[in-house]
Design an enzyme around this catalytic site. Structure first.
Site, PDB file in Angstrom:
ATOM      1  N   ASP A  10       0.919  -1.102  -0.049  1.00 35.78           N
ATOM      2  CA  ASP A  10       0.132   0.000   0.059  1.00 35.78           C
ATOM      3  C   ASP A  10       0.897   1.234  -0.002  1.00 35.78           C
ATOM      4  OD1 ASP A  10       0.881  -0.165   2.583  1.00 35.78           O
ATOM      5  OD2 ASP A  10      -0.759  -0.384   3.643  1.00 35.78           O
ATOM      6  N   ASN A  67      -7.552   0.133  13.806  1.00 34.29           N
ATOM      7  CA  ASN A  67      -8.724   0.042  13.403  1.00 34.29           C
ATOM      8  C   ASN A  67      -9.202  -1.137  12.832  1.00 34.29           C
ATOM      9  OD1 ASN A  67      -7.234   0.638  11.219  1.00 34.29           O
ATOM     10  ND2 ASN A  67      -9.096   1.811  10.265  1.00 34.29           N
ATOM     11  N   HIS A  71      -7.424  -2.266  10.084  1.00 33.64           N
ATOM     12  CA  HIS A  71      -7.246  -2.184   8.740  1.00 33.64           C
ATOM     13  C   HIS A  71      -6.031  -3.187   8.373  1.00 33.64           C
ATOM     14  CE1 HIS A  71      -4.509   1.634   8.402  1.00 33.64           C
ATOM     15  NE2 HIS A  71      -3.691   0.514   8.698  1.00 33.64           N
ATOM     16  N   GLU A  83      -9.696  -0.024   4.746  1.00 32.79           N
ATOM     17  CA  GLU A  83     -10.367   0.405   5.933  1.00 32.79           C
ATOM     18  C   GLU A  83     -11.798  -0.297   6.245  1.00 32.79           C
ATOM     19  OE1 GLU A  83      -8.514   2.202   7.522  1.00 32.79           O
ATOM     20  OE2 GLU A  83      -7.696   4.120   6.685  1.00 32.79           O
TER      21      GLU A  83
HETATM   22  C1  GLP Z   1      -0.291   1.338   8.251  1.00 31.48           C
HETATM   23  C2  GLP Z   1      -0.129   0.876   6.866  1.00 31.48           C
HETATM   24  C3  GLP Z   1      -0.341  -0.742   6.786  1.00 31.48           C
HETATM   25  C4  GLP Z   1       0.555  -1.371   8.150  1.00 31.48           C
HETATM   26  C5  GLP Z   1      -0.514  -0.939   9.455  1.00 31.48           C
HETATM   27  C6  GLP Z   1       0.056  -1.058  10.682  1.00 31.48           C
HETATM   28  O1  GLP Z   1      -1.047   2.582   8.067  1.00 31.48           O
HETATM   29  N1  GLP Z   1      -1.298   1.166   5.916  1.00 31.48           N
HETATM   30  O2  GLP Z   1       0.049  -1.535   5.948  1.00 31.48           O
HETATM   31  O3  GLP Z   1       0.501  -2.728   8.151  1.00 31.48           O
HETATM   32  O4  GLP Z   1      -1.016   0.701   9.119  1.00 31.48           O
HETATM   33  O5  GLP Z   1       1.171   0.047  10.849  1.00 31.48           O
HETATM   34  P1  GLP Z   1       2.422  -0.164  11.965  1.00 31.48           P
HETATM   35  O6  GLP Z   1       3.085  -1.516  11.941  1.00 31.48           O
HETATM   36  O7  GLP Z   1       2.930   1.139  12.086  1.00 31.48           O
HETATM   37  O8  GLP Z   1       1.521  -0.166  13.423  1.00 31.48           O
END
Ligand code: GLP
Length: 238
Positions: free
Chosen positions: A67, A136, A138, A143
């Protein structure tokens, strides 16, 4: 689903790397996909170390990023592309057979979305999809309310995501949309590895793994995946 609770962050990262290593040993030409964010940093380190030591052969493997923030490109610190570049592509002494890093800065974001679909389609299906989980629920930028069968798409970021994103780039950027592999593409992967560490992830992880399967908690859709590995540290699993 296999739930593997590791002693700490490093053990979690190494374990996830072992699963990818096993997959690539069996299917050397697989398409693999890793996430951005804080969660996979140790996993990237373990993966790069193993490739550079000759323990994982990526010469036939293909790589696609998961992403990106719309408006941000590989040179923007805090972007997923930058994370991939600095922590994976640059330190690797060998190259994947093919690599596709999503460009959130593309002048035509719809074409960029189609390119992502096209890249995945070329190789049929993702072999291993490594994921983190947002607060959340995702995965990627799928989302709340995401369609379980979706392909790559551009999506308005959820309020939680917009709050959390400051940890990656402060007030320097304020994207309102993300571009992401779709839930359908993730669910079609042969193997999915969901990683989570830290006490702040415990509540959402519990909801995702043991709550109802609903698009309102996108990670809960993974409960139906036949080959899901959930790899966590102790604090995220409580
Ligand atoms: C981010 C990304 C995801 C990621 C998730 C968790 O916003 N869009 O690909 O896996 O949220 O992020 P983190 O590992 O920093 O908690």
């Amino acid at each position: 689903m296999k739930i593997i609770v590791c002693n700490d962050y490093d053990a979690m990262s190494n374990h996830a790397c072992e699963v990818v290593k096993e997959h690539l040993a069996k299917f050397p030409d697989a398409l693999i996909s890793f996430p951005g964010g804080d969660t996979p940093l140790g996993f990237f380190r373990a993966f790069v170390k193993a490739v550079n030591a000759g323990e994982i052969d990526i010469s036939c493997a293909k790589y696609v990023s998961l992403d990106e923030w719309v408006g941000l490109g590989i040179e923007d610190e805090g972007s997923c592309g930058h994370f991939n570049d600095v922590n994976l592509l640059k330190p690797l002494k060998k190259s994947f057979a093919k690599t596709h890093i999503i460009d959130g800065k593309a002048s035509d974001i719809i074409t960029e979305r189609d390119k992502l679909d096209g890249f995945i389609e070329t190789y049929g299906v993702i072999g291993v999809s490594v994921l983190g989980i947002g607060l959340n629920g995702h995965v990627g930028f799928n989302e709340e309310g995401t369609a379980p069968g979706s392909n790559a798409h551009i999506i308005d970021l959820a309020p939680t995501t917009r709050q959390v994103m400051k940890k990656y780039f402060g007030d320097k950027f304020s994207p309102t949309q993300g571009i992401t592999q779709g839930m359908g593409q993730i669910l079609a992967a042969h193997k999915v590895i969901l990683m989570a560490n830290g006490a702040h992830k415990a509540e959402i992880l519990k909801k995702a793994l043991h709550g109802s399967v609903t698009p309102e908690v996108p990670a809960s859709l993974l409960q139906n995946h036949p080959n899901l590995y959930v790899i966590t540290d102790k604090t995220a699993s409580t």
